[in-house]
Structures are given as structure tokens and as C-alpha cells.
Design a protein around this motif. Structure first.
Motif, PDB file in Angstrom:
ATOM      1  N   TYR A 867       0.845  -1.198   0.000  1.00  0.00           N
ATOM      2  CA  TYR A 867       0.000   0.000   0.000  1.00  0.00           C
ATOM      3  C   TYR A 867       0.881   1.249   0.000  1.00  0.00           C
ATOM      4  CZ  TYR A 867      -3.468  -3.433   1.445  1.00  0.00           C
ATOM      5  OH  TYR A 867      -4.276  -4.529   1.512  1.00  0.00           O
ATOM      6  N   TYR A 868       0.418   2.263  -0.724  1.00  0.00           N
ATOM      7  CA  TYR A 868       1.139   3.538  -0.783  1.00  0.00           C
ATOM      8  C   TYR A 868       0.146   4.685  -0.686  1.00  0.00           C
ATOM      9  CZ  TYR A 868       5.506   1.274  -2.217  1.00  0.00           C
ATOM     10  OH  TYR A 868       6.641   0.515  -2.245  1.00  0.00           O
ATOM     11  N   ILE A 869       0.603   5.774  -0.099  1.00  0.00           N
ATOM     12  CA  ILE A 869      -0.216   6.986  -0.052  1.00  0.00           C
ATOM     13  C   ILE A 869       0.448   8.033  -0.936  1.00  0.00           C
ATOM     14  CG2 ILE A 869       0.970   7.820   2.043  1.00  0.00           C
ATOM     15  CD1 ILE A 869      -1.702   9.161   2.820  1.00  0.00           C
ATOM     16  N   CYS A 870      -0.373   8.724  -1.696  1.00  0.00           N
ATOM     17  CA  CYS A 870       0.145   9.731  -2.624  1.00  0.00           C
ATOM     18  C   CYS A 870       0.534  10.988  -1.850  1.00  0.00           C
ATOM     19  CB  CYS A 870      -0.903  10.048  -3.683  1.00  0.00           C
ATOM     20  SG  CYS A 870      -0.339  11.256  -4.893  1.00  0.00           S
ATOM     21  N   ASP A 871       1.815  11.299  -1.857  1.00  0.00           N
ATOM     22  CA  ASP A 871       2.307  12.480  -1.148  1.00  0.00           C
ATOM     23  C   ASP A 871       2.396  13.676  -2.085  1.00  0.00           C
ATOM     24  OD1 ASP A 871       3.336  13.402   1.459  1.00  0.00           O
ATOM     25  OD2 ASP A 871       5.176  13.813   0.336  1.00  0.00           O
ATOM     26  N   ARG A 872       2.636  13.396  -3.381  1.00  0.00           N
ATOM     27  CA  ARG A 872       2.666  14.468  -4.383  1.00  0.00           C
ATOM     28  C   ARG A 872       2.062  13.904  -5.666  1.00  0.00           C
ATOM     29  NH1 ARG A 872       8.423  16.675  -5.823  1.00  0.00           N
ATOM     30  NH2 ARG A 872       8.463  16.857  -3.541  1.00  0.00           N
ATOM     31  N   PRO A 873       0.888  14.381  -6.080  1.00  0.00           N
ATOM     32  CA  PRO A 873       0.208  13.798  -7.244  1.00  0.00           C
ATOM     33  C   PRO A 873       0.812  14.244  -8.570  1.00  0.00           C
ATOM     34  CG  PRO A 873      -1.055  15.633  -6.400  1.00  0.00           C
ATOM     35  CD  PRO A 873       0.118  15.466  -5.466  1.00  0.00           C
ATOM     36  N   PHE A 874       0.278  13.683  -9.639  1.00  0.00           N
ATOM     37  CA  PHE A 874       0.742  14.043 -10.980  1.00  0.00           C
ATOM     38  C   PHE A 874       0.308  15.467 -11.307  1.00  0.00           C
ATOM     39  CE2 PHE A 874       0.129  14.455 -15.543  1.00  0.00           C
ATOM     40  CZ  PHE A 874       1.333  13.987 -16.050  1.00  0.00           C
ATOM     41  N   ILE A 875       1.272  16.271 -11.747  1.00  0.00           N
ATOM     42  CA  ILE A 875       0.984  17.641 -12.176  1.00  0.00           C
ATOM     43  C   ILE A 875       1.391  17.814 -13.635  1.00  0.00           C
ATOM     44  CG2 ILE A 875       1.492  20.083 -11.801  1.00  0.00           C
ATOM     45  CD1 ILE A 875       2.010  19.428  -8.868  1.00  0.00           C
ATOM     46  N   ARG A 876       2.617  17.413 -13.922  1.00  0.00           N
ATOM     47  CA  ARG A 876       3.119  17.472 -15.298  1.00  0.00           C
ATOM     48  C   ARG A 876       4.106  16.320 -15.502  1.00  0.00           C
ATOM     49  NH1 ARG A 876       5.423  21.476 -12.268  1.00  0.00           N
ATOM     50  NH2 ARG A 876       3.774  22.930 -12.833  1.00  0.00           N
ATOM     51  N   SER A 877       4.365  15.986 -16.735  1.00  0.00           N
ATOM     52  CA  SER A 877       5.212  14.832 -17.049  1.00  0.00           C
ATOM     53  C   SER A 877       6.617  14.968 -16.486  1.00  0.00           C
ATOM     54  CB  SER A 877       5.278  14.630 -18.568  1.00  0.00           C
ATOM     55  OG  SER A 877       3.995  14.369 -19.088  1.00  0.00           O
ATOM     56  N   SER A 878       7.095  16.191 -16.350  1.00  0.00           N
ATOM     57  CA  SER A 878       8.465  16.392 -15.860  1.00  0.00           C
ATOM     58  C   SER A 878       8.588  16.215 -14.351  1.00  0.00           C
ATOM     59  CB  SER A 878       8.944  17.794 -16.250  1.00  0.00           C
ATOM     60  OG  SER A 878       8.068  18.789 -15.717  1.00  0.00           O
ATOM     61  N   ASP A 879       7.447  16.199 -13.637  1.00  0.00           N
ATOM     62  CA  ASP A 879       7.472  16.042 -12.178  1.00  0.00           C
ATOM     63  C   ASP A 879       6.924  14.668 -11.802  1.00  0.00           C
ATOM     64  OD1 ASP A 879       8.448  18.592 -11.869  1.00  0.00           O
ATOM     65  OD2 ASP A 879       6.444  19.487 -11.655  1.00  0.00           O
ATOM     66  N   PRO A 880       7.734  13.824 -11.201  1.00  0.00           N
ATOM     67  CA  PRO A 880       7.261  12.482 -10.864  1.00  0.00           C
ATOM     68  C   PRO A 880       6.228  12.502  -9.732  1.00  0.00           C
ATOM     69  CG  PRO A 880       9.442  12.826  -9.935  1.00  0.00           C
ATOM     70  CD  PRO A 880       9.143  14.022 -10.798  1.00  0.00           C
ATOM     71  N   ILE A 881       5.410  11.467  -9.698  1.00  0.00           N
ATOM     72  CA  ILE A 881       4.476  11.254  -8.592  1.00  0.00           C
ATOM     73  C   ILE A 881       5.268  10.693  -7.413  1.00  0.00           C
ATOM     74  CG2 ILE A 881       2.434   9.966  -7.847  1.00  0.00           C
ATOM     75  CD1 ILE A 881       1.678   9.763 -10.835  1.00  0.00           C
ATOM     76  N   HIS A 882       5.010  11.179  -6.208  1.00  0.00           N
ATOM     77  CA  HIS A 882       5.704  10.681  -5.023  1.00  0.00           C
ATOM     78  C   HIS A 882       4.718   9.871  -4.182  1.00  0.00           C
ATOM     79  CE1 HIS A 882       9.644  12.864  -5.106  1.00  0.00           C
ATOM     80  NE2 HIS A 882       8.975  13.518  -6.059  1.00  0.00           N
ATOM     81  N   MET A 883       5.101   8.628  -3.880  1.00  0.00           N
ATOM     82  CA  MET A 883       4.262   7.707  -3.116  1.00  0.00           C
ATOM     83  C   MET A 883       5.033   7.217  -1.889  1.00  0.00           C
ATOM     84  SD  MET A 883       1.621   7.529  -5.269  1.00  0.00           S
ATOM     85  CE  MET A 883       0.675   6.055  -4.961  1.00  0.00           C
ATOM     86  N   LEU A 884       4.370   7.225  -0.728  1.00  0.00           N
ATOM     87  CA  LEU A 884       4.977   6.768   0.519  1.00  0.00           C
ATOM     88  C   LEU A 884       4.394   5.404   0.895  1.00  0.00           C
ATOM     89  CD1 LEU A 884       4.753  10.045   2.668  1.00  0.00           C
ATOM     90  CD2 LEU A 884       6.342   9.489   0.824  1.00  0.00           C
ATOM     91  N   PHE A 885       5.259   4.468   1.253  1.00  0.00           N
ATOM     92  CA  PHE A 885       4.795   3.132   1.616  1.00  0.00           C
ATOM     93  C   PHE A 885       4.015   3.172   2.924  1.00  0.00           C
ATOM     94  CE2 PHE A 885       5.211  -1.034   3.663  1.00  0.00           C
ATOM     95  CZ  PHE A 885       4.694  -1.840   2.655  1.00  0.00           C
ATOM     96  N   VAL A 886       2.877   2.463   2.949  1.00  0.00           N
ATOM     97  CA  VAL A 886       2.035   2.374   4.141  1.00  0.00           C
ATOM     98  C   VAL A 886       2.229   0.987   4.761  1.00  0.00           C
ATOM     99  CG1 VAL A 886      -0.308   2.519   5.060  1.00  0.00           C
ATOM    100  CG2 VAL A 886       0.340   3.895   3.065  1.00  0.00           C
ATOM    101  N   PRO A 887       2.802   0.884   5.951  1.00  0.00           N
ATOM    102  CA  PRO A 887       2.960  -0.443   6.582  1.00  0.00           C
ATOM    103  C   PRO A 887       1.610  -1.131   6.739  1.00  0.00           C
ATOM    104  CG  PRO A 887       4.266   1.204   7.742  1.00  0.00           C
ATOM    105  CD  PRO A 887       3.386   1.952   6.784  1.00  0.00           C
TER     106      PRO A 887
END
Length: 895
Positions: A867-887
Motif C-alpha cells: 500500500y502507498y499513499i500519494c504524497d505528491r500527485p501528478f501535475i506534469r510529465s516532468s514532475d514524478p508522482i511521489h508515493m509513501l509506503f504504508v505499513p
């Protein structure tokens, strides 16, 4: 009698068969472990035979021929092996060396005290005597390891003394006695443990031993360890206090607890003539053996027999719950059978057991039985419906952490239960620490937790009244002004001596009090102290400081005051003035309860009921706001919402849901037991909330992605809709790309072989035709044929994949370890030495196009990773999505 004789015949036959099997194995050259397991079983069967014979002999006259014939059949005790003798000798030598070292240290301490000429301390010149074990003396076995040659649950001796525990059963122990070297790490670590310690691997808790300890009301410290830290072949180890030995195996340990329990509990059967009835003890053992044999093919037959047996009984043996009930209940619980399928008498027995605290807690802790508000049913003294007022008084010097959450939720719960109200009061008595930004953060955290206070106040609202009461204490001789240095005050407190200024005149106290309020040079050296009892054994009563100077402007009162009350004085005064009826306090303040009540009594304030509850302590976790602040100031974390922090902001950012957090806190109730908890339990609660709703997506680590060409795949890539949750189609759909060119993760590709058929999840099967590898053996490209007609049930490998298109998105996966490398941080620990230098891990990945739709704070499942929680969503192709692992309770980081 017929039953016992039948057991004798069955045991004789079984022992003979196993003995013949061992002889055959030795002739065939079988390995040592195989032979050892059969030897252990043989010893176990001989012990059962011995018990049956002794039970039958107890019914006969010792002078009869039949008695002599049965006695001749009792198998002789096995001779210890050379390995056993050496292990015993080594342990004895270690014990002697340890004792000699302790005596030498004690002598050195005594000599040092004599040289100093100290007259303090009752123990000067004497060796320290270890505290006695919490177990009854009859329950403490000799300081030696149990072995396969040990006995198994014999009938207790027919005497008036409590039954002494025998050595462990061979069935639960390894085939041969463990040598000292076999568990060197554990022995060195736990040889001098002051209490009982139960060691086991996380994946296989010894349920019968744990339940037996709860039934026996025995305090045991559970410790989860790696499998290699236990003796080979053993799933659990009980370390006895002060190095007195150890016991191996779930059943052995459970029997030990049953024997060590107070006789009145009858955990090994009813008491006859002051001792446990031998036949009843054998019946308990028989039920334990039957429970161990329960399987899918035998459970229905056993339930029928059990229902018939319980037709005229409440429990299996005797008239009280015994280890037999515990073993059978656990076996049925583990088999996931419904009590209703066993018949009315099994259902009645089942309900009776689970109405008791020990069985109920086991059902909740290990079998997923929900904990409801019933665990919160504590009798609040003097509580009246509609009149209860509680308060949550945080200091605005940091963000709320999970310890504060428990206090807030308990206060809110009881206010709601009694149709009263909960107050939020900011304890702003120390301008040096408090900031308004923390007040806003605390309000925001409470709002997230769905806690709405009836009123928000500040201690500073009552500064004028507190000042008036403090002045009255000086006039009434209940307090004095102490101008001595703080170090001198602390020294006298430790020595239980009065301050030399304690008896100065009221006029002098009032003069100095005025200087303090003016913040003059003389006044800044002073503090006000309550006159309680400088010689009290309770340090909180040794004339505590109740007012001190502080020149830093206050957030609310600005420069109005130069003196501020301590929490110890302000808390009881404001509680009383704000009409609080019940103050629920962390038990870390229990030594201050007497102080609290002294202020209420001597200031003639309205009484307030105090109720203490346990503080939550998690392993490898800091709850000290001072130390958390230090980590932030050192730049070692992102801030108060760092995903590794135990703050409300931190754990919510990491993926803890409010509902999961509330369920966990309320499941603990208002327990007064001090808890040092693992994090897995709270994350397990959270998983049960997120799994039913988390959307499923695919993302593969960028490092080493392997292209796969699929013959028979679509010539032109296309998109199709797919459900975002395989078990709940109502949640919605996503788009999914399909192509004849796909990507596999490196470790999946490395395991593929030519002609192997595997399943591409959510598509179908492919047959690997060719694997092109680099010089180092790593695959660089794979060729496969699409085989949609193939059965996905027949393949062993189910692989995640991505269509190799331009629509893929960049993803950064974040994994977090504990900030600390020590379970419990002590006050004198240096933070630099207990910090985990590598606790944040980052992996680049490629994700499917549908991840563009994931919102900030949304929890998803990345298939086959977690499981992951979205910490930074998709905005543009040059900026990656950031996902944090949920124990999830099993995994702390992604797999």
C-alpha cells in the motif's frame, strides 16, 4: 479403569512401532534430524505410557501382583548423551563463573564504600541480594536447560504442597538437548532477566503458552525474535528469572504456567486432598494431545464427540476452566470452525470461555474478534449522567503525537458516554516553549480526529486568580520564597532536607514575592515553593516549585506578568475553577496525584476525581517533544509531519487513517497497564480500513526493466477499462494499456526460463520462447507467445507488467525504517548513538497511465509491492508522482 487400560495398550503399541521405525531408519542411514524427531516422539509415547500406568497403579494395592506387573512395564528414564552431559557441565561452569564475578563486584563496591567512610545506605559492605522471583518457589525449576530426555506433564505428586513443574515434554522440544552454544546470543542477553521472558518468532506466536500465562495471571514479557535466535526446531523459549534456566516449546511452556498457577485456579484439574488429582491431570494431557491432532479431516468427528462430552458439563475436565479447555478452544479457533456447527453444548461452552477476560483477549488479539466500547467500561467515580466534564490540556510547545491522541480520545469518549462535555485547555504557563502556531496545529489535529471540544480555554485566562491564590498561600504559611540557587535546592530535595529559607517570616516572603513580580535583580534569583513535606518519600511532595520568573513575553498576556505558575499548581486550580469533574491523567503523573489533592484541599477548592491510564510507548519511537524538536532543528527530518514521526501529522501523512487510529486507541480502553508496543498492531488495524477501498495500480522499479516482445499481441497498442478493485467492482474503473511490447521488473525476468508458461496479471498467459542474457547472466530481452487460452490457475508465476508506451508516468517510491536503532531510549542515551542513520529509502519507478488520476492523500495498492499513499500527485510529465509506503502490520517497507 477400562479407559486407562485401553490407553496403556495403545501407548505400548505406539511405542513399539516407533522403536521399530527408529531401528529401521538407523539401518537405512537416515539423517540425524529424522532419527532425532522419531526419538523425541518415542520418548513422548513412553511418557504417555508411564502416565497411564501410574494412573492405573494408583487404583491398586502396592502389594498386589497386578501392581507389580504394571510397575515392571514403566519404561526406564533415558540415559543422557555425551552432548547432554557436556551442555550441563558447561552451564554449571558458566553459572559458577557468573556467581564468582558477582561476588567480586560486590566485594569491590563494599571496599570502595568503606574507603569513602560513607555512613549512608543500608547495603554498605554487603553483597547485593537479587530480588526473589515472582514465581512461587515450588514452580522454579533448577537452572538447567530442558532436553528431549525430559518428562512430559506427569501427574502431580499426591501431597499437600503445590505441584512442582517437571521438565518439558519431548514433543515440543528438539530431539537432543540444546547445547550452550546453540543459544549463545539469547542466554547472554537474557540470563539475568528479572522476570519471565517469552521469546518467539513473530510469524508463529505460542498461543497455548500465552493463553496459559493469562489464565495463570502470570506476568510475562513477550519478545519477538528472529528464528535463528531460538534453538533449532523450537518455536518458543521461556527464559526463567535470574538465569534459572529455560523451557522450550509451546506446550511445555503452557504446562509450566499451569503448574505454576495458584492451586485454586485448578488449571491442571480439580484438587483432591490438597493436590491435583492424578487422573484429572492425565485427562487434561489427553485433551491437549487430541487438540494437537485436529485437522480438516477430523474436526467434524471431534466436534460431535465434544458436544456429547459437554452435554452435562460446563468444562472439559473438573468444574473449572483448565489447560484442556485452552488447548481445545485454540485448536478449534485456528481451524476457523463456527461454534454453531458443533452443536448446542459446544456453542454454550464456547460462549462461556469467551466471556472470560483471558479467552476474550486472545480472540481479540490473535483471531480478529472486534473490540468494542465494552473495553472502555470503567467506573468513573462519582460520575452522573449529564454532569461529567473532562478536559484535554496539551502544552502548545509542539504537535500532538500518538500519546496525546489516547488522552484526547479517552476524555472525549467519557464526556460523550455520560452526556457531558470535554474542554480543550492550552497549558500556556511557559512562554519559553509555547508558540501560537502549535495551538493551531493542535486544533487542526483534533479536527482531523473528529474531536470537537465544547469550549477552548487557556490557563493564562486564569493567571490573575492563580496569582491571588499564590499570594494567599504565602500569607497563610503554605508557601515560601526560596532565593537559593536551583542546584542547591535540588541537592537538598534529594537529601530530604528543608530549605534554610523555609521558615522565614511572612513579611520577608511577601517582600521577595513583590521583587519576583517586578523581575528585579533580586527577584529573578527567587522562586516560590509550596510547604508540603521535605522529608516525604514521594519526591513530588518535597516542597515543589510552584512559581518562577520568566522575562520572555507571553503569547497572550504579553508583558503583563513576569512570574508564571508551574503546571503542578495551575492544573488543579484551573480544573476546579472550570468545573472539571474528572481529570483523566497519564500514569506518569501518578506520583503527583497526592500533590494535586494537597493543593485542592489546602486552597479549599472544589474536588476533582483523578483517574490514571497508561501511556502508549512504541518500540524504536520517540514521544518526547524536546527530542523530536531536536531532530527537526538538526535537519534530520522533514518537520513535524515527517512520516517517521509518531505525531498525528506524521502518521496520517504516512497513510494511517483516522478511523484506523481511533479503532486502535479505543481498542486499548483505559487500561492502566504500561505498554511497550510494536507498531505492527496499529498498522494491522489500519490495513483493515484501507484494503477494502484502496485502488489497485501497477508500478515497476526503473532499475533493470526488461522489455518483452509478445508474438500474437496487439499490433497497435490499445486501451481498455479495468476495475480498480478486483473484489469490489462498484468502486470504479481505470484505463489500462495493452501492447505487444511490455516491460517486466528485473527480478521477475531473471527467474524466467524458456518454454515456461507464466501469467501476466489482468491479461492472460504467455509462453516464454527465448531469454536473451548479458555476459553477467542478467536478462536483457525476452521473447514470448501470447496464450490467452491458457489457464491462469495452472501457472506458478503471476507477474505485474506495463505496456511499453509513451503514456507511462515517473513515480518515486519512498520507504521508511525506524528513526531509532534501539527499542527503548533511556534518558541518558545520546541521540547520536541511538539514531538509525539510514531510515529513508527512495526508488525510481515507472507507473501505469491511470496513476495520473490519484489524488494527494489517496491510499492505493501497488500490486505485489504493498500500500502507498500519494504524497505528491501528478501535475506534469516532468514532475514524478511521489508515493509513501504504508505499513500493513507485516511489512514495514515495500517488497
Amino acid at each position: 479403569v477400562d479407559c486407562v487400560r485401553a490407553m496403556v495398550e495403545a501407548a505400548e503399541l505406539a511405542a513399539t512401532e516407533i522403536a521399530d521405525k527408529i531401528t529401521a531408519l538407523k539401518k537405512d542411514g537416515a539423517d540425524k534430524d529424522t532419527i532425532g524427531s522419531h526419538v523425541a516422539e518415542l520418548l513422548h509415547r513412553k511418557e504417555i505410557l508411564k502416565q497411564a500406568l501410574e494412573a492405573e497403579m494408583a487404583k491398586l494395592s502396592p502389594d498386589s501382583e497386578e501392581y507389580a506387573a504394571l510397575k515392571a512395564k514403566i519404561p526406564a528414564a533415558p540415559k543422557p548423551s555425551k552432548k547432554d552431559k557436556k551442555a550441563t557441565t558447561d552451564d554449571a561452569q558458566k553459572e559458577a563463573n557468573k556467581k564468582a564475578a558477582e561476588e567480586a563486584k560486590a566485594a569491590a563496591r563494599a571496599k570502595k564504600k568503606e574507603e569513602k567512610g560513607s555512613s549512608k545506605g543500608d547495603g554498605a559492605g554487603k553483597a547485593t541480594t537479587p530480588k526473589p522471583s515472582a514465581l512461587p518457589s515450588a514452580a522454579v525449576p533448577p537452572a538447567a536447560d530442558t532436553s528431549a530426555s525430559s518428562k512430559s506433564a506427569p501427574s502431580p505428586p499426591a501431597s499437600s504442597a503445590p505441584a512442582k513443574p517437571e521438565k518439558s515434554t519431548p514433543k515440543a522440544s528438539p530431539p537432543a538437548a540444546p547445547t550452550a552454544a546453540a543459544t549463545t546470543g539469547i542466554v547472554k542477553k537474557s540470563a539475568m532477566n528479572k522476570g519471565l521472558e517469552l521469546l518467539f518468532v513473530k510469524e508463529a506466536p505460542p498461543l497455548l503458552a500465552i493463553l496459559a500465562a493469562r489464565l495463570a495471571k502470570q506476568e510475562v514479557t513477550p519478545k519477538r525474535v528472529e528464528a535463528q535466535q531460538l534453538v533449532a526446531g523450537s518455536n518458543a523459549m521461556l527464559m526463567l528469572p535470574l538465569g534459572r534456566g529455560r523451557l522450550l516449546g509451546n506446550t511445555v511452556i503452557a504446562r509450566f504456567f499451569a503448574r505454576a498457577a495458584p492451586v485454586a485456579l485448578s488449571l491442571y484439574g480439580p484438587i483432591v486432598g490438597g493436590a491435583v488429582d492424578p487422573l484429572a491431570a492425565s485427562q487434561v494431557d489427553s485433551w491437549i494431545e487430541q487438540a494437537a491432532l485436529i485437522g480438516s479431516n477430523t474436526v467434524d468427528v471431534l466436534l460431535g464427540f465434544l458436544n456429547q462430552h459437554l452435554r452435562m458439563r460446563s468444562v472439559l475436565v473438573g468444574h473449572a476452566i483448565s489447560l484442556a479447555d485452552a488447548a481445545m478452544w485454540l485448536a478449534l479457533r485456528s481451524s476457523k470452525v463456527s461454534p454453531s456447527t458443533g452443536g448446542p453444548h459446544v456453542s454454550r461452552w464456547w460462549r462461556f470461555l469467551e466471556a472470560t477476560p483471558a479467552f476474550l483477549s486472545m480472540a481479540q488479539d490473535y483471531f480478529g474478534v472486534a473490540k468494542d466500547a465494552g473495553s472502555m467500561e470503567i467506573p468513573l467515580p462519582g460520575a452522573e449522567m449529564g454532569k461529567v466534564v473532562t478536559r484535554f490540556p496539551p502544552e502548545p510547545s509542539g504537535h500532538l503525537h500518538i500519546g496525546h491522541v489516547k488522552a484526547a480520545m479517552l476524555n472525549a469518549y467519557f464526556a460523550q458516554k455520560y452526556e457531558g462535555k470535554m474542554l480543550l485547555r492550552f497549558d500556556d504557563t511557559n512562554p519559553s516553549k509555547e508558540k501560537e502556531e502549535y495551538e493551531e496545529a493542535i486544533k487542526r489535529d483534533l479536527q482531523r480526529l473528529s474531536i470537537t471540544p465544547a469550549k477552548v480555554s487557556w490557563t493564562s485566562d486564569w493567571f490573575k486568580e492563580i496569582l491571588r491564590l499564590a499570594t494567599g498561600m504565602l500569607k497563610d504559611g503554605l508557601a515560601f520564597i526560596d532565593p537559593s540557587p536551583q542546584e542547591e535546592q535540588q541537592k537538598l530535595r534529594l537529601e530530604k532536607k528543608s530549605s534554610p529559607f523555609r521558615d522565614q517570616s511572612v513579611d520577608e516572603n511577601l517582600r521577595l514575592w513583590k521583587e519576583m513580580q517586578l523581575a528585579s535583580e533580586e527577584g529573578l534569583k527567587c522562586c516560590m515553593r509550596a510547604k508540603i513535606d521535605p522529608q516525604s518519600n514521594n519526591g513530588a511532595l518535597r516542597d515543589p516549585t510552584i512559581y518562577r520568573c520568566n522575562l520572555i513575553p507571553h503569547a497572550k498576556t504579553k508583558d503583563t506578568y513576569k512570574v508564571y505558575p508551574t503546571y503542578d499548581l495551575a492544573c488543579p486550580i484551573v480544573d476546579s475553577l472550570e468545573q472539571v469533574t474528572h481529570a483523566l491523567r497519564d500514569r506518569q503523573y501518578s506520583d503527583r496525584d497526592a500533590q494535586y489533592e494537597w493543593f485542592i484541599s489546602n486552597l479549599k477548592l472544589r474536588p476533582v476525581h483523578l483517574w490514571g491510564f497508561s501511556r502508549i510507548n512504541f518500540v524504536k519511537t520517540l514521544l518526547s517533544k524536546r527530542k523530536l524538536q531536536w531532530l527537526i532543528e538538526q535537519g534530520m527530518v522533514d518537520g513535524w509531519d515527517d512520516p517517521r514521526f509518531p505525531t498525528v501529522a506524521g502518521i496520517l501523512r504516512r497513510g494511517m487513517t483516522v478511523l484506523g487510529l481511533k479503532t486502535f486507541i479505543l481498542s486499548m480502553g483505559a487500561s492502566k497497564n504500561t505498554n511497550l508496543m510494536e507498531w505492527d498492531k496499529i498498522w494491522s488495524f489500519n490495513k483493515s480500513e484501507i484494503d477494502p477501498v484502496a485502488h489497485r495500480y501497477t508500478a515497476l522499479l526503473t532499475d533493470g526493466l526488461v522489455p518483452v516482445s509478445i508474438t500474437g499481441g496487439p499490433v497497435i497498442p490499445y486501451i481498455s477499462s479495468a476495475f480498480v478493485h478486483p473484489k469490489d467492482e462498484s468502486i470504479g474503473k481505470k484505463i489500462k494499456w495493452y501492447s505487444s511490447n511490455v516491460l517486466l521488473q528485473a527480478d521477475d525476468a531473471a527467474g524466467l526460463r524458456e518454454a515456461e508458461e507464466v501469467t501476466l496479471m489482468s491479461w492472460g498467459n504467455v509462453i516464454v520462447q527465448r531469454v536473451i542474457r548479458a555476459d553477467n547472466g542478467r536478462p536483457t530481452r525476452i521473447e514470448a507467445d501470447l496464450n490467452l487460452a491458457g489457464s491462469v490457475k495452472s501457472t506458478k508465476k503471476k507477474l505485474t507488467w506495463l505496456a511499453d508506451t509513451d503514456e507511462l508516468v515517473d513515480v518515486v517510491l519512498h520507504d521508511y525504517d525506524f528513526l531509532l536503532c534501539k527499542d527503548k531510549v533511556e534518558e541518558d542515551d545520546h541521540m547520536e548513538k541511538v539514531l538509525n542513520k539510514e531510515s529513508h529509502f527512495v526508488d525510481a519507478a515507472r507507473g501505469e497511465a491511470a496513476l495520473r488520476q490519484v489524488q494527494k492523500g489517496q491510499i492505493v495498492q501497488i500490486e505485489r509491492r504493498g500500500y502507498y499513499i500519494c504524497d505528491r500527485p501528478f501535475i506534469r510529465s516532468s514532475d514524478p508522482i511521489h508515493m509513501l509506503f504504508v505499513p500493513d502490520g507485516k511489512n514495514l517497507m515495500g517488497v
